[in-house]
Design a protein around this motif. Structure first.
Motif, PDB file in Angstrom:
ATOM      1  N   THR A 101      33.892  48.189  44.380  1.00 50.55           N
ATOM      2  CA  THR A 101      32.660  48.620  45.110  1.00 50.55           C
ATOM      3  C   THR A 101      31.959  49.980  44.941  1.00 50.55           C
ATOM      4  O   THR A 101      30.969  50.153  44.823  1.00 50.55           O
ATOM      5  N   SER A 123      29.087  38.518  44.354  1.00 52.98           N
ATOM      6  CA  SER A 123      29.922  39.651  45.278  1.00 52.98           C
ATOM      7  C   SER A 123      31.194  39.979  44.901  1.00 52.98           C
ATOM      8  O   SER A 123      31.740  39.404  43.923  1.00 52.98           O
ATOM      9  N   ILE A 124      31.969  40.966  45.079  1.00 52.64           N
ATOM     10  CA  ILE A 124      32.901  41.593  44.555  1.00 52.64           C
ATOM     11  C   ILE A 124      34.328  40.354  44.897  1.00 52.64           C
ATOM     12  O   ILE A 124      34.972  40.263  44.283  1.00 52.64           O
TER      13      ILE A 124
END
Ligand code: G3P
Length: 412
Positions: A209, A388-389
């Motif tokens: 992130t 998304s992570i």
């Protein structure tokens, strides 16, 4: 005269030094001739060797990188354990001659050395001294220090950071530098059965992130997942720092870059551990392939004996930056004043000797070359804003565990 072949993945400057070693061996005696053959990237070299083995046309010696080691060690009958090859051919072998960090990475679960450590490396941080001076900052020891310094580096006109391999530098050695478990079953060393990858963690999500935030803010450059996609941006002076192999040292020196550079340890997050732990060895080792005559095996053993002599090891270390794999070669480098002349040449080996922990000796996961492909694919998709992570890490975990399960079946 007995002739043997050695397939390897060392291109450019590294390939030149490989050729020098082979020529040195050939000149040192009259019984054997070794011919090195460049087969492309590490991945291509391994694929070619597997195909050749199936066709009965394997070389005597093949270079296999860390990521492929578990697959090859697990392929019973494909190679002759290097320890057996040496002792059967009357070459003295003592595993204690090797530096601690390389002793067991290419060993089987009984501690027998299967692959001969050859080009052992650590991922380190290279920095452009002129760029950091222009920004008025020091080389960062932690990612927190990187975050604090990066805006000034950007303001000075540089991309603060690039890296050369997401799995090796931001995943595998990330776990080692923070002493975090990377797989169940003692990072896979206790056996393939039931081994699962532990990539879907809070720490991985936090790190990537942050990397994405840096990328979006122009504090990090990302130009692809192939080995050579990113380093060019450091070489051309546009990026102030890059994370790359200690084995890049010789190539960088040979390029005679128009700026001063140095290296320091791969950063860690102080929020996870105040002091960073050691990295584990990267690079590759040499495997003696099975199915060769006694004469050819004797030639391979003689070559390995030559290769691990302190003088040849020191020459390889000095010319490339790969770490010396024996204590004797490291001592020789120190006695010769190599690190006084080139402090950056010692960063890799010193990083291998930092504090160790239960999760710092590397990992043993079969089909890990394919798992790296999944990591590169999903982490790139995240950095490019396509997932998304959470989803990226969950997908790597699921596909990784499926590959590990398949490997466990073939290994049994
Ligand atoms: O670039 P190298 O040779 O130091 O290798 C780095 C990685 O360990 C290969 O998987």
């Amino acid at each position: 005269e007995t002739e043997i072949t050695w397939w390897h993945g060392m291109g450019g400057h590294l390939g030149d030094v490989v050729n020098q070693i082979a020529a040195g061996f050939n000149e040192s005696q009259d019984d054997y001739t070794i011919t090195p053959v460049f087969k492309g990237s590490y991945e291509e070299t391994l694929t070619a060797a597997i195909a050749a083995f199936r066709a009965g046309e394997q070389p005597n010696i093949v270079q296999v990188f860390d990521a492929g080691a578990a697959t090859v060690i697990g392929a019973k009958g494909a190679t002759i354990p290097v320890q057996d090859l040496l002792t059967q051919n009357g070459v003295d072998f003592d595993i204690e001659d090797y530096i601690a960090g390389v002793r067991y990475f290419y060993a089987d679960s009984d501690g027998k050395m299967i692959g001969m450590p050859f080009n052992s490396s650590s991922p380190v941080l290279y920095y452009n001294i002129d760029a950091l001076a222009a920004a008025g900052v020091e080389a960062p020891a932690t990612y927190e220090e990187f975050e604090a310094a990066a805006p000034a580096i950007k303001d000075a006109g540089y991309v603060p950071l690039v890296q050369t391999h997401l799995p090796w530098e931001f995943v595998e050695n990330f776990h080692s530098r923070h002493n975090l478990p990377f797989a169940t079953n003692n990072n896979g060393y206790d056996g393939a059965e039931g081994t699962e990858i532990l990539i879907n963690s809070e720490e991985m999500a936090m790190h990537f992130t942050k990397v994405k935030e840096w990328l979006d803010a122009g504090l990090f450059g990302f130009h692809g997942t192939s080995w050579d996609d990113n380093q060019a941006h450091f070489n051309d002076g546009s990026a102030a720092m890059y994370i790359g192999s200690s084995g890049d040292f010789g190539g960088l020196t040979a390029m005679d870059l128009p700026f001063e550079w140095a290296s320091t340890y791969l950063p860690h997050w102080a929020s996870i551990t105040e002091e960073g732990y050691q990295s584990f060895i990267g690079g590759a080792s040499l495997f003696a392939m099975a199915g060769k005559s006694d004469e050819e095996n004797a030639a391979s053993a003689a070559f390995f004996q030559y290769l691990t002599s302190p003088e040849v090891q020191y020459m390889w270390h000095r010319e490339t930056g790969y770490v010396p794999i024996t204590e004797a070669a490291y001592e020789l480098a120190k006695e010769d004043g190599h690190y006084e002349r080139f402090p950056a040449a010692e960063t890799g080996i010193k990083q291998l000797m930092l504090q160790s922990g239960e999760n710092t000796h590397g990992y043993r996961m079969g089909f890990y070359v394919q798992i790296r492909d999944v990591e590169n694919r999903e982490l790139s998709r995240f950095l490019n804003g396509e997932t998304s992570i959470e989803d990226a890490l969950a997908t790597i975990e699921a596909e990784g565990n499926e590959l590990l399960g398949r490997f466990a079946q073939t290994a049994n």
